[in-house]
Motif scaffolding. Sequence first.
Motif, short mmCIF file in Angstrom:
data_model
loop_
_atom_site.label_atom_id
_atom_site.label_comp_id
_atom_site.label_asym_id
_atom_site.label_seq_id
_atom_site.Cartn_x
_atom_site.Cartn_y
_atom_site.Cartn_z
N MET A 1 1.40 -1.13 -0.16
CA MET A 1 -0.17 0.20 0.39
C MET A 1 0.47 1.11 -0.35
O MET A 1 1.87 1.32 0.78
N THR B 1 5.91 7.97 -6.92
CA THR B 1 5.10 6.68 -7.16
C THR B 1 5.42 6.20 -8.36
O THR B 1 5.59 6.72 -9.35
N ASP C 1 7.33 5.04 -3.74
CA ASP C 1 6.20 4.18 -3.40
C ASP C 1 6.48 3.28 -4.75
O ASP C 1 6.88 4.03 -6.30
N ALA D 1 3.79 1.01 -7.69
CA ALA D 1 1.87 1.02 -8.38
C ALA D 1 2.47 0.09 -9.32
O ALA D 1 2.84 -0.02 -10.06
N ARG E 1 7.01 -0.35 -0.75
CA ARG E 1 5.31 -0.22 -0.50
C ARG E 1 4.96 -0.11 -1.90
O ARG E 1 4.95 0.84 -2.38
N ALA F 1 1.17 -0.81 -4.36
CA ALA F 1 0.26 -1.24 -4.22
C ALA F 1 -0.49 -1.56 -5.32
O ALA F 1 0.04 -1.34 -6.45
N ARG F 2 -1.25 -2.70 -5.81
CA ARG F 2 -1.56 -3.32 -7.04
C ARG F 2 -3.00 -3.33 -7.27
O ARG F 2 -3.80 -3.17 -6.55
N HIS F 3 -3.17 -2.02 -8.06
CA HIS F 3 -4.63 -2.25 -9.01
C HIS F 3 -5.19 -2.66 -10.51
O HIS F 3 -4.40 -3.26 -11.18
N TRP G 1 -8.10 5.64 -8.04
CA TRP G 1 -7.29 5.98 -7.10
C TRP G 1 -6.59 7.48 -6.85
O TRP G 1 -5.73 7.94 -6.77
#
Length: 167
Positions: free
Chosen positions: A1, A9, A34, A36, A62, A64-66, A75
């Motif tokens: 996350m 990111t 970060d 993604a 860190r 985040a998977r979308h 997001w």
Amino acid sequence: MPSTDFSLTLALFQPEIPQNAGTMLRLCACLGVDAALIEPAAFPTSDRHFRRAGLDYLDHVRLARHASWRAFGEWRATSRRRLVLLSTRGGISYVDFAFRPGDVIMVGRESAGVPEEVHAAADAALRIPMRPKMRSLNVAVAAAMVLGEALRQTGGFAEQGAEGEFS
């Protein structure tokens, strides 16, 4: 996350080569950026090439998977982040661009980049100047070059301690 601060990111749009994705996530872990991952990826995250390229650093990123481009867009809209796309079609050299904390720097698929819909959604499309007749750099190399410049501009390297640790 992703963190709640305004860290940069690195977004990977539907990555195809596990070694490149693992390398870019390792880069994020080491630089405090970060990450993604926008699905679908062409490989499972259990892929041995992906795990080998990322080594034990994958436990420190860190991420985040979308589930889709749409989910990522939701997001991004909620987090109010600027989307900066790296593209061979980019109109601005990355060294002439003013990065800001919180920017989302996106790389596309190795074989095809990103679809027009993604290009249209980007706040800026950047390119890396290259010699004539050279098509493109490896996506992980391009990500490293641009993240380095973005961190330099935003003071992201100032967070490192004497031992290379982030404080």
